[in-house]
Design an enzyme around this catalytic site. Structure first.
Site, short mmCIF file in Angstrom:
data_model
loop_
_atom_site.label_atom_id
_atom_site.label_comp_id
_atom_site.label_asym_id
_atom_site.label_seq_id
_atom_site.Cartn_x
_atom_site.Cartn_y
_atom_site.Cartn_z
N ASP A 261 0.91 -1.14 0.00
CA ASP A 261 0.00 0.00 0.00
C ASP A 261 0.95 1.19 0.00
OD1 ASP A 261 -1.42 2.29 0.86
OD2 ASP A 261 -3.03 1.01 1.55
N HIS A 262 1.10 1.83 -1.14
CA HIS A 262 2.21 2.80 -1.24
C HIS A 262 2.02 4.00 -0.31
CE1 HIS A 262 -0.23 5.03 -4.27
NE2 HIS A 262 0.51 6.06 -3.91
N ASP B 192 -10.52 1.66 -5.20
CA ASP B 192 -9.20 2.17 -5.60
C ASP B 192 -8.49 2.89 -4.45
OD1 ASP B 192 -7.27 2.63 -7.70
OD2 ASP B 192 -7.87 4.75 -7.67
N HIS C 198 -5.75 2.86 0.96
CA HIS C 198 -5.03 4.04 1.50
C HIS C 198 -5.82 4.78 2.59
CE1 HIS C 198 -2.84 3.06 -2.03
NE2 HIS C 198 -3.54 3.76 -2.87
O1 LIG Z 1 -3.27 3.72 -5.57
C1 LIG Z 1 -3.60 4.72 -6.19
O2 LIG Z 1 -3.09 5.89 -5.80
C2 LIG Z 1 -3.03 6.99 -6.71
C3 LIG Z 1 -2.77 8.23 -5.85
O3 LIG Z 1 -1.50 8.08 -5.29
P1 LIG Z 1 -0.60 9.37 -4.96
O4 LIG Z 1 0.64 8.80 -4.38
O5 LIG Z 1 -0.40 10.10 -6.26
O6 LIG Z 1 -1.40 10.18 -4.01
C4 LIG Z 1 -4.30 7.14 -7.50
O7 LIG Z 1 -4.12 8.11 -8.50
C5 LIG Z 1 -4.63 5.83 -8.16
O8 LIG Z 1 -5.88 5.93 -8.83
C6 LIG Z 1 -4.70 4.71 -7.15
O9 LIG Z 1 -4.77 3.47 -7.85
#
Ligand SMILES: O=C1O[C@H](COP(=O)(O)O)[C@@H](O)[C@H](O)[C@H]1O
Ligand code: NDP
Length: 491
Positions: A180-181, A238, A243
């Site tokens: 989960d980045h 998503d 997140h």
């Molecule tokens: O996991 C995801 O995250 C991005 C948003 O990540 P960020 O690091 O740019 O805040 C999101 O655009 C994408 O749809 C989703 O799959």
């Protein structure tokens, strides 16, 4: 840098010709190399079907790094660690060849038979790959083997369980690293420190002093090239299932008794367990969905969601979600946690606002409406830092007050820190630290929570579009808070 901190391994990337590898993984590995976190004892094997060679992969890796970071003269040496094998993951004959290549590289780079298998591919392949890695003995080496799984981890609890079962048939839970980045973002990691390393906050961090918590992750981008994936997903799968709920868990969890993976994850699991399930009959009181229409972002007119790609015509997919979560435990009973996320909103920003209870009476403001409760704002991105909103005497005005801000910049260079997050998480995986990866129980509990919402919405067609691109979502998202006497803070 000591050897202990310079893990040795062969990193096998399934889907090495894809977007994730190009935009996130190659630059992250290079940054680890540049910062000395990985030494010369590493090799990367790129796999995908197209008939590339080592040279073509290396050229692509070089180009992706040049686009993402400022490379140094070590780039050529770096890319010489990359190898390519044309590979169809569904074809059994590919796996024996891969085993031979890995063994050869382990000898050449002295990587102590440590292996990372990074699945940067469509999720339908995850189970098959895990199974084949076991069947062909690729995960059984003298060193360690770890499996990194990208999102989405299933599309609901049922599919997630099935996938987990497939993975667990081949790998132990402690070998599975579910990315989960957001958990790699600096200020998301800082939530725990801000809370538990400061006596002043921890005393106030409960339902006696906090009136509500707001977590907003807004994006200006639309679906871009990901229409096919996104339209089957929507904002709830998503962003909320992973997140947003992860940030809520970090904000609400009890202090861990030790800073270990198990202790921290188990505290987060308890929060997810305490989330009050949404009663489908009352969904409108708790969750709001939206889809963007035409509008303006940064002065440019952008199309409605349904006009972004042919396959989106007549889509009923939500590109925006706002929700009110209740956590039924001793600390949080009665405190709403509001979450909000969406595409094509007014700004790209992720921010947490903790609103403290207001003072019982107003002596220092002429009008009640000018009063400002104390807020703690955790800025995740693009600014990284914290802001504490207080009230102080207005200069030269008797004893009248005005809101002031104490601001701390954690990083003076604003930006979206996604590449850095990947870099951190990849390194954590190499050193065997799974703290900032999600445990299966977290994934399962999050799916159970969002499944009710998704199911309920899938039964009813929404009146879309209901927000303008460039706005902050549908009016119903504001009403959600207004009903409780609150509003979204936009500080
Ligand atoms: O996991 C995801 O995250 C991005 C948003 O990540 P960020 O690091 O740019 O805040 C999101 O655009 C994408 O749809 C989703 O799959
Ligand atoms: N891109 C992003 O920013 C993000 C992606 N993710 C996730 O990461 C994963 C990968 O996404 P992304 O890189 O965007 O996807 P892409 O479609 O860009 O890449 C898919 C990769 O899989 C390869 N591939 C497809 N079929 C096979 C097969 N049968 N055997 C071997 N290789 C195959 C493709 O190469 P070839 O055609 O040459 O075989 C390609 O390298 C997905 O799970 C996605 O949800 C998660 C967060 C963000």
């Amino acid at each position: 840098m000591s050897n202990e901190l310079q893990p040795k391994s062969v990193i096998v990337i399934f889907g090495a010709t894809g977007d994730l590898a190009k935009r996130k993984l190659f630059p992250s590995i290079y940054r680890l190399y540049q910062s000395g976190k990985i030494s010369e004892n590493f090799a990367v094997v790129g796999l995908a079907r197209r008939p590339w060679t080592d040279e073509v992969l290396r050229e692509n890796v070089s180009n992706s790094i040049k686009e993402a970071v400022s490379p140094k003269e070590d780039l050529e040496e770096f890319v010489s660690h990359f190898y390519y094998q044309s590979f169809d993951v569904t074809d059994d004959s590919s796996y024996s060849g891969l085993n031979a290549l890995i063994k050869e590289l382990e000898g050449a780079y002295e990587t102590e038979e440590n292996r990372i298998f990074y699945l940067a591919m469509a999720p339908e392949f995850f189970g098959t790959i895990a199974n084949k890695l076991q069947e062909y003995g690729l995960k059984d080496s003298a060193g360690w083997s770890r499996l990194v799984i990208e999102k989405p981890f299933g599309i609901d609890i049922k599919s997630a369980r099935k996938l987990n079962k497939q993975l667990r048939a081949a790998f132990d839970e402690d070998q599975i690293y579910r990315i989960d980045h957001y958990l790699g973002k600096e200020m998301v990691q800082n939530i725990e420190v801000i809370r538990f390393a400061n006596g002043i906050f921890e005393h106030l961090w409960n339902n006696r002093f906090i009136s509500n918590v707001q977590v907003t992750s807004s994006e200006t981008l639309g679906v871009e090239e990901r229409a096919r994936y996104y339209d089957t997903s929507g904002a709830t799968r998503d962003m909320v299932q992973n997140h947003m709920l992860q940030m809520v868990a970090l904000l609400a969890m009890e202090p861990p008794i030790k800073l270990t993976t198990d202790e921290i994850r188990s505290e987060k699991i308890k929060v997810l367990r305490a989330l009050r399930p949404i009663n489908p009959k009352e969904i409108d009181n708790f969750f709001v969905r939206g889809q963007y229409g035409v509008g303006k972002i940064g002065g440019e007119t952008v199309p409605a969601y349904v006009d972004e790609a042919d396959e989106l015509e007549n889509s009923n997919t939500e590109t925006f979600v706002a929700g009110k979560l209740l956590i039924d435990n001793y600390r949080w009973a009665g405190v709403p946690f509001y979450i909000r996320t969406g595409k094509r909103l007014a700004e790209k920003s992720t921010k947490i606002v903790i609103e403290f209870n207001d003072i019982p009476m107003n002596l220092y403001y002429k009008k009640d409406k000018d009063r400002h409760p104390n807020l703690l704002i955790i800025n995740i991105q693009p600014n990284e830092g914290i802001t504490l909103c207080l009230n102080a005497k207005k200069s030269g005005s008797g004893s009248l007050a005005e809101p002031i801000q104490l601001a701390y910049n954690h990083n003076p260079v604003p930006g979206i820190n996604t590449p850095e997050a990947y870099e951190k998480l990849l390194y954590d995986c190499m050193i065997g630290d799974a703290t900032n990866f999600t445990h299966w129980d977290e994934v399962a509990l999050s799916w159970k929570f969002v499944d009710t919402i998704i199911n309920e919405w899938s039964n009813k067609t929404a009146d879309f579009p209901n927000y303008r691109s460039g706005s902050m979502g549908p009016e119903a998202a504001d009403e959600l808070l207004a009903k409780d006497g609150f509003h979204w803070w936009s500080i």
